[in-house]
Scaffold this active site. Structure first.
Site, PDB file in Angstrom:
ATOM      1  N   LYS A  75      16.329   0.359  14.353  1.00 19.71           N
ATOM      2  CA  LYS A  75      15.826   0.944  12.875  1.00 19.71           C
ATOM      3  C   LYS A  75      14.899   0.025  12.486  1.00 19.71           C
ATOM      4  O   LYS A  75      15.139  -1.312  12.545  1.00 19.71           O
ATOM      5  CB  LYS A  75      17.017   1.104  11.984  1.00 19.71           C
ATOM      6  CG  LYS A  75      16.792   1.343  10.616  1.00 19.71           C
ATOM      7  CD  LYS A  75      15.979   2.660  10.512  1.00 19.71           C
ATOM      8  CE  LYS A  75      15.183   2.661   9.015  1.00 19.71           C
ATOM      9  NZ  LYS A  75      14.268   3.875   9.152  1.00 19.71           N
ATOM     10  N   GLY A 123      12.135   5.669   3.959  1.00 25.82           N
ATOM     11  CA  GLY A 123      11.635   4.327   3.329  1.00 25.82           C
ATOM     12  C   GLY A 123      12.411   3.110   3.725  1.00 25.82           C
ATOM     13  O   GLY A 123      12.792   2.285   2.909  1.00 25.82           O
ATOM     14  N   ASN A 134      12.311  -3.447  15.589  1.00 27.38           N
ATOM     15  CA  ASN A 134      10.966  -3.099  14.982  1.00 27.38           C
ATOM     16  C   ASN A 134      11.045  -3.692  13.512  1.00 27.38           C
ATOM     17  O   ASN A 134      11.956  -3.662  12.946  1.00 27.38           O
ATOM     18  CB  ASN A 134      11.262  -1.429  14.906  1.00 27.38           C
ATOM     19  CG  ASN A 134      10.199  -0.568  14.360  1.00 27.38           C
ATOM     20  OD1 ASN A 134      10.127  -0.660  12.867  1.00 27.38           O
ATOM     21  ND2 ASN A 134       9.322   0.121  14.789  1.00 27.38           N
ATOM     22  N   CYS A 139       4.580   2.208   8.767  1.00 31.37           N
ATOM     23  CA  CYS A 139       5.448   3.345   7.916  1.00 31.37           C
ATOM     24  C   CYS A 139       4.810   4.150   6.682  1.00 31.37           C
ATOM     25  O   CYS A 139       4.310   3.277   5.829  1.00 31.37           O
ATOM     26  CB  CYS A 139       6.667   2.480   7.672  1.00 31.37           C
ATOM     27  SG  CYS A 139       7.770   3.681   6.781  1.00 31.37           S
ATOM     28  N   LYS A 163       2.939  -1.222  16.390  1.00 33.07           N
ATOM     29  CA  LYS A 163       3.112   0.373  16.331  1.00 33.07           C
ATOM     30  C   LYS A 163       2.121   0.838  15.326  1.00 33.07           C
ATOM     31  O   LYS A 163       1.810   0.487  14.193  1.00 33.07           O
ATOM     32  CB  LYS A 163       4.338   0.521  15.730  1.00 33.07           C
ATOM     33  CG  LYS A 163       4.556   2.143  15.947  1.00 33.07           C
ATOM     34  CD  LYS A 163       6.201   2.407  15.599  1.00 33.07           C
ATOM     35  CE  LYS A 163       6.128   3.913  15.794  1.00 33.07           C
ATOM     36  NZ  LYS A 163       7.859   3.983  15.646  1.00 33.07           N
ATOM     37  N   THR A 216       4.628   8.397  12.345  1.00 31.56           N
ATOM     38  CA  THR A 216       4.720   9.608  11.562  1.00 31.56           C
ATOM     39  C   THR A 216       3.212   9.965  10.701  1.00 31.56           C
ATOM     40  O   THR A 216       2.582   9.026  10.365  1.00 31.56           O
ATOM     41  CB  THR A 216       5.539   9.977  10.788  1.00 31.56           C
ATOM     42  OG1 THR A 216       5.854   8.908   9.683  1.00 31.56           O
ATOM     43  CG2 THR A 216       6.878   9.845  11.238  1.00 31.56           C
ATOM     44  N   GLY A 263       8.071  15.194  15.304  1.00 34.07           N
ATOM     45  CA  GLY A 263       8.544  16.301  16.131  1.00 34.07           C
ATOM     46  C   GLY A 263       7.552  17.135  16.812  1.00 34.07           C
ATOM     47  O   GLY A 263       6.136  16.711  16.925  1.00 34.07           O
ATOM     48  N   THR A 265      12.416  12.348  17.092  1.00 37.28           N
ATOM     49  CA  THR A 265      12.826  13.526  16.546  1.00 37.28           C
ATOM     50  C   THR A 265      13.858  14.391  17.394  1.00 37.28           C
ATOM     51  O   THR A 265      14.727  15.150  16.889  1.00 37.28           O
ATOM     52  CB  THR A 265      11.553  14.254  15.827  1.00 37.28           C
ATOM     53  OG1 THR A 265      11.093  13.429  14.841  1.00 37.28           O
ATOM     54  CG2 THR A 265      12.196  15.485  15.180  1.00 37.28           C
TER      55      THR A 265
HETATM   56  C1  LIG Z   1      14.031   9.787  10.109  1.00 34.29           C
HETATM   57  C2  LIG Z   1      13.029   8.894  10.793  1.00 34.29           C
HETATM   58  C3  LIG Z   1      13.186   7.512  10.494  1.00 34.29           C
HETATM   59  C4  LIG Z   1      12.181   6.629  11.227  1.00 34.29           C
HETATM   60  N1  LIG Z   1      12.033   5.585  10.901  1.00 34.29           N
HETATM   61  C5  LIG Z   1      11.088   4.555  11.619  1.00 34.29           C
HETATM   62  C6  LIG Z   1      11.184   3.143  11.441  1.00 34.29           C
HETATM   63  O1  LIG Z   1      12.221   2.349  10.788  1.00 34.29           O
HETATM   64  N2  LIG Z   1      10.253   2.332  11.850  1.00 34.29           N
HETATM   65  C7  LIG Z   1       9.360   2.978  12.856  1.00 34.29           C
HETATM   66  O2  LIG Z   1       8.408   2.184  13.323  1.00 34.29           O
HETATM   67  N3  LIG Z   1       9.085   4.284  12.949  1.00 34.29           N
HETATM   68  C8  LIG Z   1      10.114   4.999  12.266  1.00 34.29           C
HETATM   69  N4  LIG Z   1       9.883   6.477  12.500  1.00 34.29           N
HETATM   70  C9  LIG Z   1       8.836   7.067  13.172  1.00 34.29           C
HETATM   71  C10 LIG Z   1       9.297   7.185  14.602  1.00 34.29           C
HETATM   72  O3  LIG Z   1      10.007   6.288  15.344  1.00 34.29           O
HETATM   73  C11 LIG Z   1       8.332   7.957  15.637  1.00 34.29           C
HETATM   74  O4  LIG Z   1       7.095   7.053  15.685  1.00 34.29           O
HETATM   75  C12 LIG Z   1       7.766   9.295  14.912  1.00 34.29           C
HETATM   76  O5  LIG Z   1       8.825   9.866  14.383  1.00 34.29           O
HETATM   77  C13 LIG Z   1       7.248  10.183  15.822  1.00 34.29           C
HETATM   78  O6  LIG Z   1       7.986  10.429  17.094  1.00 34.29           O
HETATM   79  P1  LIG Z   1       8.868  11.803  17.441  1.00 34.29           P
HETATM   80  O7  LIG Z   1       7.943  12.917  16.958  1.00 34.29           O
HETATM   81  O8  LIG Z   1       9.204  11.648  18.670  1.00 34.29           O
HETATM   82  O9  LIG Z   1       9.863  11.416  16.477  1.00 34.29           O
HETATM   83  C14 LIG Z   1      11.016   7.279  11.778  1.00 34.29           C
HETATM   84  C15 LIG Z   1      11.117   8.693  12.270  1.00 34.29           C
HETATM   85  C16 LIG Z   1      12.120   9.551  11.757  1.00 34.29           C
HETATM   86  C17 LIG Z   1      11.970  10.883  11.903  1.00 34.29           C
END
Ligand SMILES: Cc1cc2nc3c(=O)[nH]c(=O)nc-3n(C[C@H](O)[C@H](O)[C@H](O)COP(=O)(O)O)c2cc1C
Ligand SMILES: Cc1cc2nc3c(=O)[nH]c(=O)nc-3n(C[C@H](O)[C@H](O)[C@H](O)COP(=O)(O)OP(=O)(O)OC[C@H]3O[C@@H](n4cnc5c(N)ncnc54)[C@H](O)[C@@H]3O)c2cc1C
Ligand code: FES
Lengths: 252, 289
Positions: free
Chosen positions: B33, B60, B88, B118, B153, B181, B205, B254
């Site tokens: 996380k 957040g 991270n 983020c 990242k 995201t 996703g 996701t």
């Molecule tokens: C609920 C949630 C929490 C996330 N928290 C972080 C985070 O703390 N640090 C980070 O670098 N990315 C975070 N992300 C982004 C994911 O690591 C990833 O880059 C993004 O969701 C795209 O990949 P996916 O489509 O496979 O989820 C988060 C994504 C989600 C859905």
């Protein structure tokens, strides 16, 4: 993976689904829930699984029963599933309602009363000499259900239709209370319990993504300022831990 | 790495929760996380919303802080070895990033993933990842203090993600991961208000995959350091597409919510593909597009 044995409408928007679980699995206890995949296999739309509480379990047949209300797309898809279909689900998840050797009062709001049914069953089996009083409320006549099921287990069932079920409860009558329903209904119960200095257990209804404690979508503040995950640390909490009596609402 | 599949930050805690469901040692890696120096309670209000084949989140960066990670979580993550551990790190200021990175020197991790992408924190966060100059500057400063290999990242919301990737490579990054995201908006028409208190939230996703893949493909053409691709990966075929586009490894976020076993299925699927195609290593098809 589970096999759907039955999926039937009880009244207009409420359904009962019984599934046969793999024999090795733990079925769970009252207050625990399953994350149910509602989209067809290989589909990810809708992507998230839906949290649904355990309504009943049957150890001898190794089945779990859910009671759910169709409120949106996911539950609508669930209602269309057929006997003989495979159901993908994860669980049992979270922490359920604790039992104590004492008389108890249960307060259920509509289909939200579902987990209290299994609770009453467990309580009666654990402490047959203890009294269980059930209060259950529905918005209108068409939604009334479960009253006979509760009557078979409890020492009294009080039904409220169209009003506030919490208004019927005598918070001096018992020392231990359990509730499940909508958040406003549980907040009302928590307000009364706190005013009467009684212990109440609530089951938080929060949106969830993972359901297992990994994503922090469902966290809530607690009395000591720390955060808890409804899915993993709850969904059942002692009300005073999560209800801010001064502000009259659950901690954000 | 025993295989190229890594759990994406923020979707897998620090591993313990999913360890109850499967042997997480089988994963290529786990990115924990997102951490901030002091820890954070995250955003208030709604934190999740569904889109067709995707989700929007506004967590957040709720997290227990760098110190807690160093003392507790990083040690637990080590128990999953040979699955590699990635910390991270997010931040609101330059000081947050450099101090956080310095403290993480005491943690036994394999890679430091610098989150300059983020979209859910008000100051800092993604702001560092939008322009090549600021991204390079923070990368250089963190690189100067960390003892760990540094992976930056990247944000798909960057004005020019290729330029940002090139700039962080030049500033000393050892690898880049993308994408975080996408900035999105959802409106609750019944309430006549945004769904999220922060108004915008991050989209992830399967719905973002083609756009993420396109960005990974472009970045792979413009940098020499390893690129870790992510964004909507759900199946082995999705992962293979990122690898063919040039990614050295992939992350899955996701999709784990939809299926806790998704990553194991992807690992198996990639192995099967290698067997069928007579490949000794999946890297033989890397970057063929
Ligand atoms: C609920 C949630 C929490 C996330 N928290 C972080 C985070 O703390 N640090 C980070 O670098 N990315 C975070 N992300 C982004 C994911 O690591 C990833 O880059 C993004 O969701 C795209 O990949 P996916 O489509 O496979 O989820 C988060 C994504 C989600 C859905
Ligand atoms: C621990 C727990 C146990 C539950 N047990 C039951 C039960 O036994 N029977 C029952 O009928 N309902 C139960 N619910 C509520 C049920 O999860 C929601 O009604 C359901 O998710 C709605 O999905 P939908 O797609 O039909 O609705 P939509 O409104 O289309 O859903 C959109 C999104 O919001 C989420 N969502 C919407 N309403 C709720 C809600 N009230 N709680 C949590 N997430 C919501 C959905 O999961 C989905 O991700 C429970 C909720 C929780 C948290
Ligand atoms: S729903 Fe993911 S932590 Fe509770």
């Amino acid at each position: 993976m589970a096999l759907i044995l039955q999926n039937v409408a009880l009244c207009n928007n409420t359904y009962k689904m019984t599934v046969s679980m793999p024999t090795s699995s733990d079925l769970g206890v009252s207050g625990q829930f399953y994350m149910i995949k509602v989209s067809p296999e290989h589909s990810c739309d809708p992507l998230l699984s839906r949290p649904i509480s355990i309504f009943d379990t049957d150890e001898s047949n190794h089945t779990v029963t859910f009671l759910y209300m169709v409120v949106g797309r996911g539950t609508e898809l669930m209602s269309r599933m057929k006997q003989g279909d495979e159901l993908t689900l994860t669980g049992p998840l979270g922490h359920g309602y604790p039992h104590f050797d004492t008389d108890v009062t249960l307060i259920g709001g509509g289909v939200g009363a579902a987990p209290l049914y299994l609770f009453a069953k467990e309580h009666k089996a654990l402490y047959p000499q203890r009294k269980i009083l059930m209060h259950i409320g529905f918005r209108n006549e068409n939604e009334v259900l479960l009253t006979d099921d509760f009557a078979a287990l409890c020492n009294g069932v009080k039904l409220n239709v169209g009003g506030y079920v919490t208004d019927d409860v005598d918070f001096e009558s018992s020392s231990l209370f359990y509730t499940c329903g909508t958040m406003p209904m549980m907040a009302a119960a928590a307000k009364h319990a706190s005013a009467h200095k009684k212990t109440l257990y609530v089951s938080l209804d929060t949106h969830m993504a993972c359901g297992v404690g990994a994503c922090l979508v469902c966290t809530c503040k607690t009395q000591d300022g720390t955060k808890k995950r409804a899915c993993k640390d709850g969904p059942v909490f002692e009300a005073s831990q999560v209800y801010d009596a001064e502000k009259g609402c659950f901690y954000e | 790495m025993q295989n190229p599949v890594i759990a994406a930050s923020g979707t897998f805690g620090f591993g313990a929760e999913y360890a109850e469901f499967f042997d997480v040692k089988k994963l290529g890696g786990i990115s924990g996380k997102g951490l901030t120096l002091q820890g954070s309670q995250g955003n208030s209000g709604m934190r999740i919303h569904e889109t067709p084949a995707g989700i929007m989140n506004s967590i957040g960066l709720e997290n227990p802080g760098v110190r807690h990670f160093v003392e507790i979580e990083s040690k637990k993550m080590r128990e999953y070895s040979p699955c590699i551990s990635i910390a991270n790190l997010g931040g609101h200021s330059e000081h947050d990033y450099t101090e956080g990175a310095r403290m993480l020197n005491d943690a036994d991790i394999d890679i430091l993933e610098l989150n300059i992408s983020c979209p859910n924190v008000k100051c800092g966060g993604m702001a560092y990842g939008i322009l090549p100059e600021t991204a390079a500057d923070i990368t250089r400063k963190v690189k100067a203090v960390t003892r760990h290999p540094l992976m930056v990242k990247l944000s798909p919301n960057a004005h020019d993600i290729q330029a940002v990737a090139k700039a962080v490579e030049d500033a000393g990054a050892d690898a880049v991961s993308l994408v975080n995201t996408f900035l999105g908006l959802a409106i609750d028409t019944a309430r006549k208000a945004p769904v999220f208190n922060n108004i915008n939230a991050g989209v992830s996703g399967p719905c973002i995959m083609p756009i993420a893949l396109c960005m990974v493909h472009k970045v792979c053409k413009s940098v020499k350091i390893p690129v870790v691709g992510l964004g909507g990966i759900r199946t082995a075929d999705d992962a293979l597409q990122f690898i063919m586009a040039g990614a050295t490894a992939v992350q899955v976020g996701t999709s784990t919510f939809a299926d806790p076993y998704a990553m194991l299925k992807i690992i198996d699927g990639l192995e099967k593909y290698c067997t069928e195609q007579g490949l000794s290593n999946i890297s033989q098809v890397r970057g063929i597009i």
